[in-house]
Design a protein around this motif. Structure first.
Motif, PDB file in Angstrom:
ATOM      1  N   LEU A   1      19.366  36.718 -48.272  1.00 40.93           N
ATOM      2  CA  LEU A   1      20.629  37.093 -47.642  1.00 40.93           C
ATOM      3  C   LEU A   1      20.415  37.395 -46.166  1.00 40.93           C
ATOM      4  O   LEU A   1      21.200  36.969 -45.320  1.00 40.93           O
ATOM      5  N   LYS A   2      19.340  38.096 -45.842  1.00 39.21           N
ATOM      6  CA  LYS A   2      19.037  38.414 -44.440  1.00 39.21           C
ATOM      7  C   LYS A   2      18.817  37.138 -43.635  1.00 39.21           C
ATOM      8  O   LYS A   2      19.342  36.986 -42.535  1.00 39.21           O
ATOM      9  N   VAL A   3      18.061  36.204 -44.199  1.00 38.53           N
ATOM     10  CA  VAL A   3      17.804  34.933 -43.513  1.00 38.53           C
ATOM     11  C   VAL A   3      19.119  34.190 -43.305  1.00 38.53           C
ATOM     12  O   VAL A   3      19.380  33.642 -42.241  1.00 38.53           O
ATOM     13  N   THR A   4      19.981  34.200 -44.323  1.00 40.34           N
ATOM     14  CA  THR A   4      21.260  33.513 -44.214  1.00 40.34           C
ATOM     15  C   THR A   4      22.119  34.147 -43.123  1.00 40.34           C
ATOM     16  O   THR A   4      22.734  33.450 -42.326  1.00 40.34           O
ATOM     17  N   LEU A   5      22.161  35.468 -43.057  1.00 40.24           N
ATOM     18  CA  LEU A   5      22.935  36.145 -42.018  1.00 40.24           C
ATOM     19  C   LEU A   5      22.385  35.850 -40.629  1.00 40.24           C
ATOM     20  O   LEU A   5      23.139  35.627 -39.692  1.00 40.24           O
ATOM     21  N   GLU A   6      21.061  35.829 -40.505  1.00 41.90           N
ATOM     22  CA  GLU A   6      20.459  35.484 -39.217  1.00 41.90           C
ATOM     23  C   GLU A   6      20.791  34.048 -38.845  1.00 41.90           C
ATOM     24  O   GLU A   6      21.089  33.754 -37.691  1.00 41.90           O
ATOM     25  N   SER A   7      20.762  33.159 -39.838  1.00 41.35           N
ATOM     26  CA  SER A   7      21.114  31.763 -39.588  1.00 41.35           C
ATOM     27  C   SER A   7      22.566  31.647 -39.139  1.00 41.35           C
ATOM     28  O   SER A   7      22.875  30.883 -38.229  1.00 41.35           O
ATOM     29  N   LEU A   8      23.464  32.399 -39.774  1.00 43.25           N
ATOM     30  CA  LEU A   8      24.866  32.392 -39.364  1.00 43.25           C
ATOM     31  C   LEU A   8      25.010  32.895 -37.936  1.00 43.25           C
ATOM     32  O   LEU A   8      25.808  32.365 -37.168  1.00 43.25           O
ATOM     33  N   GLY A   9      24.253  33.931 -37.596  1.00 52.02           N
ATOM     34  CA  GLY A   9      24.307  34.451 -36.225  1.00 52.02           C
ATOM     35  C   GLY A   9      23.885  33.397 -35.216  1.00 52.02           C
ATOM     36  O   GLY A   9      24.527  33.222 -34.173  1.00 52.02           O
ATOM     37  N   GLU A  10      22.810  32.683 -35.526  1.00 54.33           N
ATOM     38  CA  GLU A  10      22.354  31.606 -34.645  1.00 54.33           C
ATOM     39  C   GLU A  10      23.373  30.476 -34.592  1.00 54.33           C
ATOM     40  O   GLU A  10      23.651  29.921 -33.530  1.00 54.33           O
ATOM     41  N   PHE A  11      23.946  30.152 -35.742  1.00 53.55           N
ATOM     42  CA  PHE A  11      24.960  29.100 -35.797  1.00 53.55           C
ATOM     43  C   PHE A  11      26.165  29.496 -34.952  1.00 53.55           C
ATOM     44  O   PHE A  11      26.712  28.674 -34.214  1.00 53.55           O
ATOM     45  N   LYS A  12      26.598  30.739 -35.053  1.00 49.62           N
ATOM     46  CA  LYS A  12      27.730  31.226 -34.262  1.00 49.62           C
ATOM     47  C   LYS A  12      27.439  31.080 -32.773  1.00 49.62           C
ATOM     48  O   LYS A  12      28.301  30.649 -32.004  1.00 49.62           O
ATOM     49  N   LYS A  13      26.234  31.409 -32.366  1.00 49.91           N
ATOM     50  CA  LYS A  13      25.878  31.256 -30.946  1.00 49.91           C
ATOM     51  C   LYS A  13      25.991  29.793 -30.523  1.00 49.91           C
ATOM     52  O   LYS A  13      26.488  29.502 -29.436  1.00 49.91           O
ATOM     53  N   ARG A  14      25.545  28.881 -31.380  1.00 45.73           N
ATOM     54  CA  ARG A  14      25.636  27.456 -31.059  1.00 45.73           C
ATOM     55  C   ARG A  14      27.091  26.998 -30.992  1.00 45.73           C
ATOM     56  O   ARG A  14      27.447  26.201 -30.128  1.00 45.73           O
ATOM     57  N   VAL A  15      27.931  27.511 -31.903  1.00 48.87           N
ATOM     58  CA  VAL A  15      29.352  27.161 -31.875  1.00 48.87           C
ATOM     59  C   VAL A  15      29.985  27.694 -30.591  1.00 48.87           C
ATOM     60  O   VAL A  15      30.772  26.996 -29.941  1.00 48.87           O
ATOM     61  N   ASP A  16      29.651  28.923 -30.207  1.00 49.88           N
ATOM     62  CA  ASP A  16      30.184  29.509 -28.974  1.00 49.88           C
ATOM     63  C   ASP A  16      29.802  28.652 -27.760  1.00 49.88           C
ATOM     64  O   ASP A  16      30.626  28.398 -26.885  1.00 49.88           O
ATOM     65  N   VAL A  17      28.550  28.212 -27.722  1.00 53.10           N
ATOM     66  CA  VAL A  17      28.084  27.373 -26.621  1.00 53.10           C
ATOM     67  C   VAL A  17      28.820  26.027 -26.638  1.00 53.10           C
ATOM     68  O   VAL A  17      29.259  25.533 -25.599  1.00 53.10           O
ATOM     69  N   ALA A  18      28.988  25.442 -27.838  1.00 62.60           N
ATOM     70  CA  ALA A  18      29.691  24.152 -27.948  1.00 62.60           C
ATOM     71  C   ALA A  18      31.124  24.283 -27.459  1.00 62.60           C
ATOM     72  O   ALA A  18      31.616  23.420 -26.716  1.00 62.60           O
ATOM     73  N   LEU A  19      31.806  25.365 -27.832  1.00 66.37           N
ATOM     74  CA  LEU A  19      33.185  25.574 -27.392  1.00 66.37           C
ATOM     75  C   LEU A  19      33.237  25.733 -25.875  1.00 66.37           C
ATOM     76  O   LEU A  19      34.072  25.125 -25.203  1.00 66.37           O
ATOM     77  N   SER A  20      32.340  26.513 -25.325  1.00 67.60           N
ATOM     78  CA  SER A  20      32.304  26.714 -23.875  1.00 67.60           C
ATOM     79  C   SER A  20      32.036  25.392 -23.146  1.00 67.60           C
ATOM     80  O   SER A  20      32.709  25.061 -22.174  1.00 67.60           O
ATOM     81  N   ASN A  21      31.053  24.639 -23.642  1.00 66.91           N
ATOM     82  CA  ASN A  21      30.731  23.343 -23.026  1.00 66.91           C
ATOM     83  C   ASN A  21      31.912  22.389 -23.105  1.00 66.91           C
ATOM     84  O   ASN A  21      32.201  21.667 -22.154  1.00 66.91           O
ATOM     85  N   PHE A  22      32.577  22.367 -24.250  1.00 72.55           N
ATOM     86  CA  PHE A  22      33.728  21.478 -24.429  1.00 72.55           C
ATOM     87  C   PHE A  22      34.846  21.846 -23.468  1.00 72.55           C
ATOM     88  O   PHE A  22      35.434  20.972 -22.826  1.00 72.55           O
ATOM     89  N   GLU A  23      35.152  23.135 -23.350  1.00 72.15           N
ATOM     90  CA  GLU A  23      36.247  23.565 -22.479  1.00 72.15           C
ATOM     91  C   GLU A  23      35.951  23.279 -21.011  1.00 72.15           C
ATOM     92  O   GLU A  23      36.877  23.082 -20.220  1.00 72.15           O
ATOM     93  N   ASP A  24      34.662  23.240 -20.654  1.00 74.13           N
ATOM     94  CA  ASP A  24      34.284  22.968 -19.263  1.00 74.13           C
ATOM     95  C   ASP A  24      34.080  21.477 -18.988  1.00 74.13           C
ATOM     96  O   ASP A  24      33.888  21.078 -17.848  1.00 74.13           O
TER      97      ASP A  24
END
Length: 150
Positions: free
Chosen positions: A9-32
């Protein structure tokens, strides 16, 4: 809960956190990027750009196709941005628990999902109508689709 399950569960939550960061970066890159809905929507060509001075009927048809493609690209760009935003909210919810997300974010998530579903149904109806027109048939009737609200 056994230690192995807690670790997974801890690994999965950490993976989600990393995934969220990648999604945030993708959204920012797309908007720019040049592909953002605002930048795609701002780039327009007039009918005169295609035909210049004088009569050139084929240019009118070409411009109409350009407008159609431009409209669809703008809609695709907007849809992509909305889907990334919804994914961002979903990842936040999955990281903890969807109940931990503010009501406004839950409302926004379902607003995006409902809009995407509506746009998809509309595009399918248009495609079916165009196909029916090609075959010389009348457009298919609506199958009493129901609207889901959240």
């Amino acid at each position: 809960m056994p230690a192995a399950e807690r670790q997974a569960l801890k690994v999965t939550l950490e993976s989600l956190g990393e995934f969220k960061k990648r999604v945030d970066v993708a959204l920012s890159n797309f908007e720019d990027s040049q592909g953002s809905a605002q930048k795609v929507g701002a780039h327009r060509l007039s009918e005169a750009s295609f035909k210049g001075v004088g009569r050139f009927d084929e240019a009118k048809a070409l411009h109409a196709q350009y407008e159609r493609v431009h409209e669809r690209l703008t809609a695709l760009s907007e849809s992509l941005g909305l889907q990334i935003e919804a994914l961002q909210i979903a990842v936040m919810g999955a990281h903890g628990n969807f109940n931990d997300i503010e009501e406004e974010q839950r409302r926004r998530f379902w607003e995006i999902q409902t809009g995407i579903d509506r746009d998809w149904r509309e595009a399918k109806r248009e495609k079916d109508a165009a196909e029916a027109e090609k075959q010389g048939k009348s457009a298919p009737k609506s199958n009493n689709e129901r609207t889901v609200t959240y």
